[in-house]
Write an enzyme that holds these catalytic residues in place. Structure first.
Site, PDB file in Angstrom:
ATOM      1  N   ARG A  51       0.821  -1.210   0.000  1.00  0.00           N
ATOM      2  CA  ARG A  51       0.000   0.000   0.000  1.00  0.00           C
ATOM      3  C   ARG A  51       0.858   1.264   0.000  1.00  0.00           C
ATOM      4  O   ARG A  51       0.438   2.300  -0.479  1.00  0.00           O
ATOM      5  CB  ARG A  51      -0.860  -0.020   1.259  1.00  0.00           C
ATOM      6  N   LYS A 147       1.683 -18.121   7.379  1.00  0.00           N
ATOM      7  CA  LYS A 147       0.847 -18.430   8.535  1.00  0.00           C
ATOM      8  C   LYS A 147       0.397 -17.113   9.174  1.00  0.00           C
ATOM      9  O   LYS A 147       1.089 -16.111   8.968  1.00  0.00           O
ATOM     10  CB  LYS A 147       1.617 -19.295   9.533  1.00  0.00           C
ATOM     11  N   HIS A 177       7.775 -22.479   8.120  1.00  0.00           N
ATOM     12  CA  HIS A 177       9.213 -22.409   7.882  1.00  0.00           C
ATOM     13  C   HIS A 177       9.997 -23.419   8.715  1.00  0.00           C
ATOM     14  O   HIS A 177      11.136 -23.716   8.406  1.00  0.00           O
ATOM     15  CB  HIS A 177       9.735 -20.976   8.064  1.00  0.00           C
ATOM     16  N   LYS A 181      13.815 -26.013   7.962  1.00  0.00           N
ATOM     17  CA  LYS A 181      15.036 -26.019   8.771  1.00  0.00           C
ATOM     18  C   LYS A 181      15.840 -27.281   8.476  1.00  0.00           C
ATOM     19  O   LYS A 181      15.288 -28.365   8.322  1.00  0.00           O
ATOM     20  CB  LYS A 181      14.695 -25.950  10.272  1.00  0.00           C
ATOM     21  N   ASP A 234      -0.409 -19.888  17.542  1.00  0.00           N
ATOM     22  CA  ASP A 234       0.743 -19.309  16.843  1.00  0.00           C
ATOM     23  C   ASP A 234       1.851 -20.338  16.627  1.00  0.00           C
ATOM     24  O   ASP A 234       2.557 -20.284  15.624  1.00  0.00           O
ATOM     25  CB  ASP A 234       1.291 -18.120  17.659  1.00  0.00           C
ATOM     26  N   HIS A 239       3.820 -25.242  13.840  1.00  0.00           N
ATOM     27  CA  HIS A 239       5.213 -25.695  13.926  1.00  0.00           C
ATOM     28  C   HIS A 239       5.392 -26.959  14.768  1.00  0.00           C
ATOM     29  O   HIS A 239       6.020 -27.922  14.341  1.00  0.00           O
ATOM     30  CB  HIS A 239       6.108 -24.607  14.535  1.00  0.00           C
ATOM     31  N   LYS A 338       7.044 -17.776  25.352  1.00  0.00           N
ATOM     32  CA  LYS A 338       7.822 -16.539  25.281  1.00  0.00           C
ATOM     33  C   LYS A 338       8.439 -16.269  26.655  1.00  0.00           C
ATOM     34  O   LYS A 338       7.927 -16.723  27.667  1.00  0.00           O
ATOM     35  CB  LYS A 338       6.914 -15.377  24.896  1.00  0.00           C
TER      36      LYS A 338
HETATM   37  P1  NAD Z   1       3.514  -6.148   8.331  1.00  0.00           P
HETATM   38  O1  NAD Z   1       2.338  -5.536   8.993  1.00  0.00           O
HETATM   39  O2  NAD Z   1       4.877  -5.704   8.744  1.00  0.00           O
HETATM   40  O3  NAD Z   1       3.425  -5.901   6.760  1.00  0.00           O
HETATM   41  C1  NAD Z   1       2.220  -5.953   6.046  1.00  0.00           C
HETATM   42  C2  NAD Z   1       2.457  -5.559   4.619  1.00  0.00           C
HETATM   43  O4  NAD Z   1       1.178  -5.623   3.951  1.00  0.00           O
HETATM   44  C3  NAD Z   1       2.981  -4.141   4.408  1.00  0.00           C
HETATM   45  O5  NAD Z   1       3.860  -4.138   3.289  1.00  0.00           O
HETATM   46  C4  NAD Z   1       1.722  -3.350   4.056  1.00  0.00           C
HETATM   47  O6  NAD Z   1       1.966  -2.210   3.229  1.00  0.00           O
HETATM   48  C5  NAD Z   1       0.967  -4.399   3.253  1.00  0.00           C
HETATM   49  N1  NAD Z   1      -0.466  -4.116   3.212  1.00  0.00           N
HETATM   50  C6  NAD Z   1      -1.327  -3.979   4.263  1.00  0.00           C
HETATM   51  N2  NAD Z   1      -2.569  -3.720   3.793  1.00  0.00           N
HETATM   52  C7  NAD Z   1      -2.484  -3.689   2.453  1.00  0.00           C
HETATM   53  C8  NAD Z   1      -3.405  -3.467   1.404  1.00  0.00           C
HETATM   54  N3  NAD Z   1      -4.702  -3.224   1.650  1.00  0.00           N
HETATM   55  N4  NAD Z   1      -2.963  -3.534   0.139  1.00  0.00           N
HETATM   56  C9  NAD Z   1      -1.665  -3.792  -0.138  1.00  0.00           C
HETATM   57  N5  NAD Z   1      -0.742  -4.003   0.802  1.00  0.00           N
HETATM   58  C10 NAD Z   1      -1.147  -3.953   2.083  1.00  0.00           C
HETATM   59  O7  NAD Z   1       3.319  -7.723   8.479  1.00  0.00           O
HETATM   60  P2  NAD Z   1       4.463  -8.842   8.530  1.00  0.00           P
HETATM   61  O8  NAD Z   1       4.971  -8.939   9.913  1.00  0.00           O
HETATM   62  O9  NAD Z   1       5.424  -8.607   7.426  1.00  0.00           O
HETATM   63  O10 NAD Z   1       3.630 -10.174   8.266  1.00  0.00           O
HETATM   64  C11 NAD Z   1       3.160 -10.545   6.997  1.00  0.00           C
HETATM   65  C12 NAD Z   1       2.557 -11.944   7.058  1.00  0.00           C
HETATM   66  O11 NAD Z   1       3.557 -12.869   7.413  1.00  0.00           O
HETATM   67  C13 NAD Z   1       1.450 -12.097   8.104  1.00  0.00           C
HETATM   68  O12 NAD Z   1       0.527 -13.046   7.635  1.00  0.00           O
HETATM   69  C14 NAD Z   1       2.187 -12.652   9.297  1.00  0.00           C
HETATM   70  O13 NAD Z   1       1.347 -13.362  10.164  1.00  0.00           O
HETATM   71  C15 NAD Z   1       3.174 -13.567   8.594  1.00  0.00           C
HETATM   72  N6  NAD Z   1       4.374 -13.836   9.388  1.00  0.00           N
HETATM   73  C16 NAD Z   1       5.186 -12.818   9.770  1.00  0.00           C
HETATM   74  C17 NAD Z   1       6.327 -13.097  10.513  1.00  0.00           C
HETATM   75  C18 NAD Z   1       7.265 -12.004  10.938  1.00  0.00           C
HETATM   76  O14 NAD Z   1       8.276 -12.336  11.573  1.00  0.00           O
HETATM   77  N7  NAD Z   1       7.010 -10.775  10.634  1.00  0.00           N
HETATM   78  C19 NAD Z   1       6.629 -14.432  10.864  1.00  0.00           C
HETATM   79  C20 NAD Z   1       5.779 -15.446  10.435  1.00  0.00           C
HETATM   80  C21 NAD Z   1       4.661 -15.129   9.696  1.00  0.00           C
END
Ligand code: NAD
Length: 489
Positions: A51, A147, A177, A181, A234, A239, A338
């Site tokens: 976005r 996830k 993920h 591993k 979670d 996992h 945690k």
């Molecule tokens: P985040 O909130 O940091 O990023 C979200 C992204 O989505 C951003 O780039 C934002 O601009 C985009 N976005 C949000 N609404 C939007 C829209 N309407 N149109 C287009 N883009 C949009 O989230 P994250 O931490 O990167 O997590 C992303 C996914 O990965 C989630 O499903 C999360 O559960 C999963 N995940 C994240 C982690 C982690 O360590 N961050 C680990 C495992 C899983």
């Protein structure tokens, strides 16, 4: 010597959520590593979609920053890598921008197409519907789902139904993920590539199994997400249950994706139910309070959350049975949480003691052999044996590990799980990804535990940050005469 990395066919990897935490902290750096290693051909493209309004130069700057020290260490490759980048600002819920995005993707019809949904799961359905309307779901197109896939069986099925209307199951890669591993894949090789273990791998010789995934961190930046999910959803639903499947599944007939996933599914379906009738006996849930973590005073969960009422669990321990012929009577103890004292993920397979000790009193008892598979830190395998204490004195027994740290043995840092998994998607190999029926079977087993906790109206048990969880988690395993594997054993 390590295995050779072969280049993959040219691909377009579209990262929805390309400016988000996961993309910036994890996906882009691991792609760079694969690029430096020569696995990504220059005809490939990496297309960020989010976005945030950014032009292409702005996105390249963001990617360069994400690469940190690697960008300077591999300056020439960094420029070539950045040249693969493109960026499309797009609110996936709105119409604007999709035509331009579609034309851009269609410029390289021969590239394999991977749509990586690194956004909140609330957007998965919208994105897939759009991809279908833009006819980008055909040919080599694949979609990767991060996830969590739902908060329960109903939510997971809704996402699976909607994604399944656009993509065939063979095009859908549900990522866990942990399966990428190195030690987890090594579990397959240890079990099925050595004659030594498999004959012992059953209730006849295995006493119990422990699976621990411990974090030292507290809530961190993803507070809203975590508070809605908690440790069971979670970590355990995905996992830990996947690790349990890898330990307990029957030998698949081959490593073809469905052969492996069919066997994992059988395990998930064989798990003995935990519900309101036995949850109090077989589960412990906890929530951390203030304490000392890694030498620092840290606040409790509710203070970090700034909500004094949350009953979300930050710790869970479970005693599980796999109700089948091979595993009848073997307890599996799982725990995750945690603010525990160490960041460690490991599987401990404890073998039964020898039936009769021939050694004199005073020489010590033979050890219960233990196979410890360490996923992090310091990935490796340790097999605890009983040997004779060296020296000319009497015959005394000593317990020592055959200890193989992968870093020491192979002299290389193990690749990040995502390095392997992203390239598996490009290669079209879904073996290490979860099939729809697996995800749903895991929820079907997990939902009654969540229901039981909710109906009990009991708050999670408090534990001090920096401890190994509530004392009830110790009692859960000690009642059966075992102890959690702690320290570097
Ligand atoms: P985040 O909130 O940091 O990023 C979200 C992204 O989505 C951003 O780039 C934002 O601009 C985009 N976005 C949000 N609404 C939007 C829209 N309407 N149109 C287009 N883009 C949009 O989230 P994250 O931490 O990167 O997590 C992303 C996914 O990965 C989630 O499903 C999360 O559960 C999963 N995940 C994240 C982690 C982690 O360590 N961050 C680990 C495992 C899983």
């Amino acid at each position: 010597m390590t295995s050779v990395s072969l280049p993959v066919d040219p691909f377009d990897l579209v990262i929805f959520g390309g400016t988000g935490d996961l993309a910036v902290r994890k996906l882009l750096p691991v792609l760079f590593k694969r690029f430096v290693d020569g696995q990504i051909r220059p005809a490939s493209r990496i297309i960020g979609v989010a976005r945030v309004v950014l032009d292409e130069d702005g996105y390249r700057r963001l990617v360069r920053d994400a690469l940190g020290e690697m960008a300077a260490a591999f300056a020439q490759q960094c420029e070539a890598f950045l040249a693969l980048m493109a960026y499309h600002p797009l609110d996936v819920r709105k119409d604007d921008g999709w035509d331009r995005f579609t034309s851009f993707v269609n410029e390289r019809p021969n590239n394999i197409r991977v749509f990586y949904l690194s956004t909140s799961p609330g957007l998965f359905i919208d994105i897939c519907q759009r991809l279908g309307e833009c006819r980008l779901n055909h040919g080599t197109a694949r979609v990767v789902l991060e996830k969590p896939l739902g908060r329960d069986l109903t939510g997971a099925s809704e996402i699976n139904d909607a994604v399944g209307r656009v993509f065939a199951e063979s095009q859908i890669y549900r990522i866990d993920h942990y399966l990428g591993k190195e030690t987890v894949q090594n579990l397959l090789v240890l079990r099925f590539g050595n004659a030594l273990f498999e004959p012992l791998w059953s209730t006849a010789h295995i006493d119990h199994v422990q699976i621990t995934v411990a974090e030292t961190l507290g809530l961190g930046r993803r507070a809203d997400y975590y508070d809605r999910y908690g440790a069971l959803r979670d970590m355990v639903q995905n996992h830990l249950l996947q690790l349990l499947c890898m330990v307990t599944m029957e030998p698949p007939s081959s490593l073809l994706p469905d052969a492996v996933r069919d066997e994992k599914l059988k395990v998930l379906r064989a798990l003995s139910p935990i519900d309101a009738s036995n949850a109090a006996r077989l589960t412990v849930r906890g929530q951390y309070r203030a304490g000392i973590s890694e030498g620092q005073s840290v606040p409790g969960y509710l203070d970090e959350l700034k909500d004094g009422r949350s009953s979300t669990e930050t710790f869970v321990a479970l005693k599980i049975e796999v109700g089948n012929w091979r595993w009848a009577g073997v307890p599996f103890y799982l725990r995750t949480g945690k603010r525990l004292p160490e960041k460690v993920s490991e599987i401990v397979v404890a073998f039964k003691p020898v039936r009769h000790s021939v050694f004199a009193r005073g020489s010590g008892m033979p050890l219960q052999n233990k196979l410890v598979l360490r996923l992090q830190p310091d990935e490796g395998v340790k097999l605890w044996l009983t040997i004779k204490d060296p020296g000319p004195g009497g015959l005394r027994l000593r317990h020592v590990p055959l200890d193989m740290s992968f870093v020491e043995a192979f002299g290389v840092q193990q690749p990040d799980a995502y390095e392997r998994l992203i390239l598996d998607v490009v290669r079209g190999n879904p073996t290490l990804f979860m099939r729809r029926d697996e995800v749903e079977a895991a929820w079907r087993w997990t939902d009654p535990i969540l229901d039981a906790w909710e109906s009990s109206n009991e708050a999670p048990r408090p534990y001090a940050a920096g401890s190994w969880g509530p004392s009830a988690a110790v009692a859960l395993i000690e009642r059966d005469g075992h102890t959690w594997n702690e320290g570097n054993d």
